[in-house]
Design a protein around this motif. Sequence first.
Motif, PDB file in Angstrom:
ATOM      1  N   THR A 203       0.937  -1.314  -0.046  1.00 15.53           N
ATOM      2  CA  THR A 203      -0.049  -0.127  -0.104  1.00 15.53           C
ATOM      3  C   THR A 203       0.849   1.290   0.027  1.00 15.53           C
ATOM      4  O   THR A 203       1.871   1.306   0.682  1.00 15.53           O
ATOM      5  N   SER A 215      -4.253   6.583   1.771  1.00 18.75           N
ATOM      6  CA  SER A 215      -3.739   5.054   1.288  1.00 18.75           C
ATOM      7  C   SER A 215      -4.453   4.671   0.067  1.00 18.75           C
ATOM      8  O   SER A 215      -5.397   4.789   0.032  1.00 18.75           O
ATOM      9  N   GLN A 217      -3.930   1.220  -2.830  1.00 13.83           N
ATOM     10  CA  GLN A 217      -3.723   0.025  -2.978  1.00 13.83           C
ATOM     11  C   GLN A 217      -4.169  -0.267  -4.388  1.00 13.83           C
ATOM     12  O   GLN A 217      -5.517  -0.102  -4.507  1.00 13.83           O
ATOM     13  N   SER A 270      -2.950   2.225   7.917  1.00 12.20           N
ATOM     14  CA  SER A 270      -2.933   1.879   6.284  1.00 12.20           C
ATOM     15  C   SER A 270      -3.630   0.762   5.751  1.00 12.20           C
ATOM     16  O   SER A 270      -3.674   0.604   4.551  1.00 12.20           O
TER      17      SER A 270
END
Length: 347
Positions: A203, A215, A217, A270
């Motif tokens: 991430t 964050s 991803q 996160s």
Amino acid sequence: MKPIGIFGGGQLAMMLARAATKLQLKTHVFAPNASCPAAQTADQLIIGEYEDLAAITRFAKTCSVISFEFENIPVRSLFHLQNNGQQVAPSPRVLQIIQDRLTEKQFLQSCQIALSPFARIDQSEDLRAALTLTGLPAVLKTRHFGYDGKGQTWIRQPAEAQKALEYIHHHPAVLERGVDFVREVSLIAARNANGAFVHFPLTENVHQDGILQTSNQPAGCNGKTAMQAVAITRKIAEQLEYVGVLAVEFFEQTNGSLLVNEIAPRVHNSGHWTIGAANPDQFELHIRAITGMELPVPVCQPAQMQNLIAEQINHAPQLRKQGWTITDYGKTNIRAGRKMGHAVRVN
């Protein structure tokens, strides 16, 4: 099974209790504040002080396993429980290493894991000598009780050294060389007592004033860098004989190599994107790991997370209209830098 015990009543405990309920398990939370976020989801909230050995012993007798949602639990209290036969996960030894930035870095060095050059600072003479090792810029961090950018300050010019010591009130500290990084990334993984290990995708994180803002991803790293993060995190977990979820934060350098910044021995900010974008999410994996359940490999979708800090919680209605899922922590007092909730959007 007896309830799971959690030290700490913040938003992480709130979400751990919710995950336990999904698994048909009960949770008891021990915290000093009756109006904490975890009061909304825990099956029972016990009010007390973490240093009160008699109180925590009574609490632990009602629980199958004890875990914690933040690092600043007195490690003496956890060792007391463990020495009296109580299962504690992660172990007090883990917390003992990670609570102190110096012992954490020495542990990483012993594992031959790359990190930025650092030096121990006990007095002003140490700082003058250390600056010749690290060079400038460098960051001075207290060894204990730092989080979200607290207890640390930058030194960009030699004349700022004394002021930096005064800023941290001359507490024992470490000095680290500043890292010219491409991005900050984190890997969240889970390990159980049998050594089973699973992880989420790497991430990418953005911080402001030491506080996580967003964050994303997957991270914008190449596959080789992501594999490096997994290998390092697995090595850390195995060397610590870790049980539970942990997060390892990294700096990615221009050549794609990684330096470890720090280890978080718990579920992590996160990883909040995993709620709604991963099955199981990080909170369920932690409950599974500490209770000896199977650890499924998470099935993940790309996602974004943004923290709602202080007055940003007032943007929640607008974010919902834009397709974000809001988790409100139920905190009543808004103040600067306080995390009031977070928003997740699956891409």
